[in-house]
Design a protein around this motif. Structure first.
Motif, PDB file in Angstrom:
ATOM      1  N   ASP A 158       0.238  10.540   6.591  1.00  0.00           N
ATOM      2  CA  ASP A 158      -1.088   9.970   6.832  1.00  0.00           C
ATOM      3  C   ASP A 158      -1.073   9.164   8.130  1.00  0.00           C
ATOM      4  O   ASP A 158      -0.092   8.463   8.424  1.00  0.00           O
ATOM      5  CB  ASP A 158      -1.470   9.055   5.664  1.00  0.00           C
ATOM      6  CG  ASP A 158      -2.934   8.658   5.711  1.00  0.00           C
ATOM      7  OD1 ASP A 158      -3.277   7.779   6.531  1.00  0.00           O
ATOM      8  OD2 ASP A 158      -3.722   9.188   4.918  1.00  0.00           O
ATOM      9  N   CYS A 160      -5.096  10.233  -2.835  1.00  0.00           N
ATOM     10  CA  CYS A 160      -5.551   8.846  -2.866  1.00  0.00           C
ATOM     11  C   CYS A 160      -4.523   7.935  -2.210  1.00  0.00           C
ATOM     12  O   CYS A 160      -3.440   8.372  -1.795  1.00  0.00           O
ATOM     13  CB  CYS A 160      -5.777   8.380  -4.308  1.00  0.00           C
ATOM     14  SG  CYS A 160      -4.285   8.465  -5.332  1.00  0.00           S
ATOM     15  N   TYR A 161      -4.878   6.650  -2.157  1.00  0.00           N
ATOM     16  CA  TYR A 161      -3.979   5.565  -1.752  1.00  0.00           C
ATOM     17  C   TYR A 161      -3.831   4.647  -2.972  1.00  0.00           C
ATOM     18  O   TYR A 161      -4.570   4.775  -3.953  1.00  0.00           O
ATOM     19  CB  TYR A 161      -4.546   4.788  -0.572  1.00  0.00           C
ATOM     20  CG  TYR A 161      -4.848   5.641   0.640  1.00  0.00           C
ATOM     21  CD1 TYR A 161      -3.948   5.727   1.692  1.00  0.00           C
ATOM     22  CD2 TYR A 161      -6.055   6.357   0.739  1.00  0.00           C
ATOM     23  CE1 TYR A 161      -4.222   6.505   2.812  1.00  0.00           C
ATOM     24  CE2 TYR A 161      -6.335   7.139   1.846  1.00  0.00           C
ATOM     25  CZ  TYR A 161      -5.410   7.217   2.878  1.00  0.00           C
ATOM     26  OH  TYR A 161      -5.686   7.984   3.977  1.00  0.00           O
ATOM     27  N   CYS A 162      -2.894   3.716  -2.901  1.00  0.00           N
ATOM     28  CA  CYS A 162      -2.702   2.823  -4.042  1.00  0.00           C
ATOM     29  C   CYS A 162      -2.115   1.499  -3.587  1.00  0.00           C
ATOM     30  O   CYS A 162      -1.176   1.475  -2.782  1.00  0.00           O
ATOM     31  CB  CYS A 162      -1.762   3.479  -5.055  1.00  0.00           C
ATOM     32  SG  CYS A 162      -1.460   2.465  -6.531  1.00  0.00           S
ATOM     33  N   LEU A 220       1.024   5.202   0.501  1.00  0.00           N
ATOM     34  CA  LEU A 220       0.227   6.211   1.190  1.00  0.00           C
ATOM     35  C   LEU A 220       1.114   7.401   1.561  1.00  0.00           C
ATOM     36  O   LEU A 220       2.346   7.262   1.654  1.00  0.00           O
ATOM     37  CB  LEU A 220      -0.457   5.639   2.422  1.00  0.00           C
ATOM     38  CG  LEU A 220       0.391   5.129   3.590  1.00  0.00           C
ATOM     39  CD1 LEU A 220      -0.473   5.014   4.842  1.00  0.00           C
ATOM     40  CD2 LEU A 220       1.006   3.768   3.305  1.00  0.00           C
ATOM     41  N   PRO A 221       0.505   8.581   1.784  1.00  0.00           N
ATOM     42  CA  PRO A 221       1.307   9.748   2.157  1.00  0.00           C
ATOM     43  C   PRO A 221       2.046   9.506   3.465  1.00  0.00           C
ATOM     44  O   PRO A 221       1.513   8.883   4.394  1.00  0.00           O
ATOM     45  CB  PRO A 221       0.261  10.861   2.306  1.00  0.00           C
ATOM     46  CG  PRO A 221      -0.897  10.406   1.477  1.00  0.00           C
ATOM     47  CD  PRO A 221      -0.918   8.913   1.610  1.00  0.00           C
ATOM     48  N   VAL A 258      -0.583  10.157  -4.905  1.00  0.00           N
ATOM     49  CA  VAL A 258      -0.473   9.826  -3.477  1.00  0.00           C
ATOM     50  C   VAL A 258       0.328  10.906  -2.756  1.00  0.00           C
ATOM     51  O   VAL A 258      -0.016  11.314  -1.638  1.00  0.00           O
ATOM     52  CB  VAL A 258       0.180   8.435  -3.293  1.00  0.00           C
ATOM     53  CG1 VAL A 258       0.426   8.159  -1.808  1.00  0.00           C
ATOM     54  CG2 VAL A 258      -0.711   7.342  -3.891  1.00  0.00           C
ATOM     55  N   GLU A 259       1.414  11.374  -3.368  1.00  0.00           N
ATOM     56  CA  GLU A 259       2.226  12.447  -2.767  1.00  0.00           C
ATOM     57  C   GLU A 259       1.373  13.652  -2.402  1.00  0.00           C
ATOM     58  O   GLU A 259       1.590  14.318  -1.385  1.00  0.00           O
ATOM     59  CB  GLU A 259       3.316  12.895  -3.745  1.00  0.00           C
ATOM     60  CG  GLU A 259       4.512  11.974  -3.844  1.00  0.00           C
ATOM     61  CD  GLU A 259       5.547  12.505  -4.821  1.00  0.00           C
ATOM     62  OE1 GLU A 259       5.310  13.582  -5.416  1.00  0.00           O
ATOM     63  OE2 GLU A 259       6.592  11.849  -4.991  1.00  0.00           O
ATOM     64  N   VAL A 299       6.070   9.631   0.014  1.00  0.00           N
ATOM     65  CA  VAL A 299       5.231   8.441  -0.037  1.00  0.00           C
ATOM     66  C   VAL A 299       5.957   7.306   0.683  1.00  0.00           C
ATOM     67  O   VAL A 299       7.170   7.116   0.513  1.00  0.00           O
ATOM     68  CB  VAL A 299       4.936   8.017  -1.487  1.00  0.00           C
ATOM     69  CG1 VAL A 299       4.212   6.671  -1.538  1.00  0.00           C
ATOM     70  CG2 VAL A 299       4.101   9.082  -2.189  1.00  0.00           C
ATOM     71  N   CYS A 308       0.851  -1.191   0.000  1.00  0.00           N
ATOM     72  CA  CYS A 308       0.000   0.000   0.000  1.00  0.00           C
ATOM     73  C   CYS A 308       0.887   1.242   0.000  1.00  0.00           C
ATOM     74  O   CYS A 308       1.731   1.419   0.888  1.00  0.00           O
ATOM     75  CB  CYS A 308      -0.912   0.007   1.225  1.00  0.00           C
ATOM     76  SG  CYS A 308      -1.974   1.475   1.311  1.00  0.00           S
ATOM     77  N   ALA A 355       0.423   7.220 -10.203  1.00  0.00           N
ATOM     78  CA  ALA A 355      -0.243   7.142  -8.897  1.00  0.00           C
ATOM     79  C   ALA A 355       0.632   7.676  -7.785  1.00  0.00           C
ATOM     80  O   ALA A 355       0.128   8.230  -6.791  1.00  0.00           O
ATOM     81  CB  ALA A 355      -0.645   5.696  -8.601  1.00  0.00           C
TER      82      ALA A 355
END
Length: 314
Positions: A174, A237-239, A170-171, A232-233, A259, A168, A228
């Motif tokens: 986050d 969103c997430y990926c 994510l930032p 995300v940066e 990220v 996953c 993506a």
């Protein structure tokens, strides 16, 4: 006609020195052996190449003509021998590589750069294509090596297969980044970037969300995971991305990275393969590069996997 390399060598040295004994010394042979080579050459050509005068070998007009041909043959053989030796030593040749989009920005160019650092005469074709195109190119022997998603079993392909657990993205700021792993339930209803409809990664990701009775909200549809990372940066969103993309991002960004990557549960697996033509023996160069690529993917597995299948990230 059955001319030999040694006959031509002996002939050239006699022409240069005017002496069979001196030619024999240069070639590391006995004088009778060198004389026999000249005699056999004359017999093969049905020509007299030398007249013996006062202990010297005087070339005939035919010999003066033939020396140009003989030297051209010997020079060509010498060049061919040197070239083949360099090919065997991986210092010359051509390598045609096709790779999937995930590997094209960082992993494959970096691996090629490392492989070629001491091979200035080696030429490389490096093309990014969809996995289906790569399979076709390798099957038809247009390319030497391919890296693609694992294809169906085919008699025209030799494959080395790898199963890589996706992670996953994510930032870094986050709250979920504080967790050791991220689950589908953690991402319930949150905006996601994912691949296009019908892609196996999207199918597997949706199954993972369904397994945890979570809503999969696909905000962005992409053809590869590289865009993506920028989304995300920016906190959009997430990926759930493949580890090849993750590793490329990690290598390309200094800490602190905007990220971060965390293990994702339930597991989503990316199956990739190194492809080579089944009906054509690989060159020494292709074999060596395939081994380097295989080692790179094994190291990637080691970075993103533990023995129990739990993903780890740098």
């Amino acid at each position: 006609m059955n001319l030999s390399f040694r006959q031509l060598q002996a002939f050239r040295e006699v022409m240069r020195t005017g002496s069979v004994s001196e030619a024999a010394r240069i070639l590391g042979r006995t004088q009778p052996a060198a004389s026999a080579l000249i005699a056999n050459l004359e017999a093969e050509l049905d020509l007299s190449l030398f007249r013996r005068q006062r202990g010297k070998m005087v070339p005939t007009p035919e010999a003066r003509y033939f020396i140009t041909e003989a030297e051209a043959i010997l020079d060509r053989l010498s060049l061919s021998t040197r070239t083949m030796r360099e090919i065997g030593e991986l210092s010359q040749g051509r390598l045609k590589i096709a790779c999937m989009p995930a590997a094209s920005p960082v992993l494959m160019p970096q691996l090629v750069a490392e492989f070629l650092h001491d091979k200035p005469a080696v030429k490389v074709s490096l093309m990014m294509r969809a996995s289906s195109v790569i399979e076709e190119w390798i099957s038809s022997q247009q390319y030497d090596i391919g890296l693609s998603e694992t294809p169906a079993v085919s008699g025209s392909l030799d494959t080395e297969n790898f199963r890589l657990s996706c992670v996953c993205a994510l930032p870094a700021d986050d709250p979920l980044a504080a967790k050791d792993e991220v689950t589908a339930a953690d991402l319930d209803g949150r905006p996601m970037a994912a691949l296009q409809d019908g892609h196996q990664n999207l199918i597997e990701t949706m199954k993972a969300f369904a397994e945890q009775k979570s809503v999969f909200f696909q905000r962005f549809e992409l053809r590869s995971f590289q865009p993506a990372m920028t989304l995300v940066e920016n906190g959009l969103c997430y990926c759930i991305c493949d580890p090849i993309t993750a590793a490329g991002y990690i290598k390309g960004h200094a800490k602190p990275r905007p990220v971060v990557f965390r293990p994702f549960r339930p597991s989503v697996v990316l199956a990739v393969s190194i492809l080579q033509p089944a009906h054509r023996p690989p060159s020494t160069l292709a074999t060596s590069f395939a081994q380097s690529l295989s080692q790179e993917l094994k190291e990637l597995q080691a970075v993103f996997h533990k023995a129990d299948g739990v993903t780890t990230t740098p």
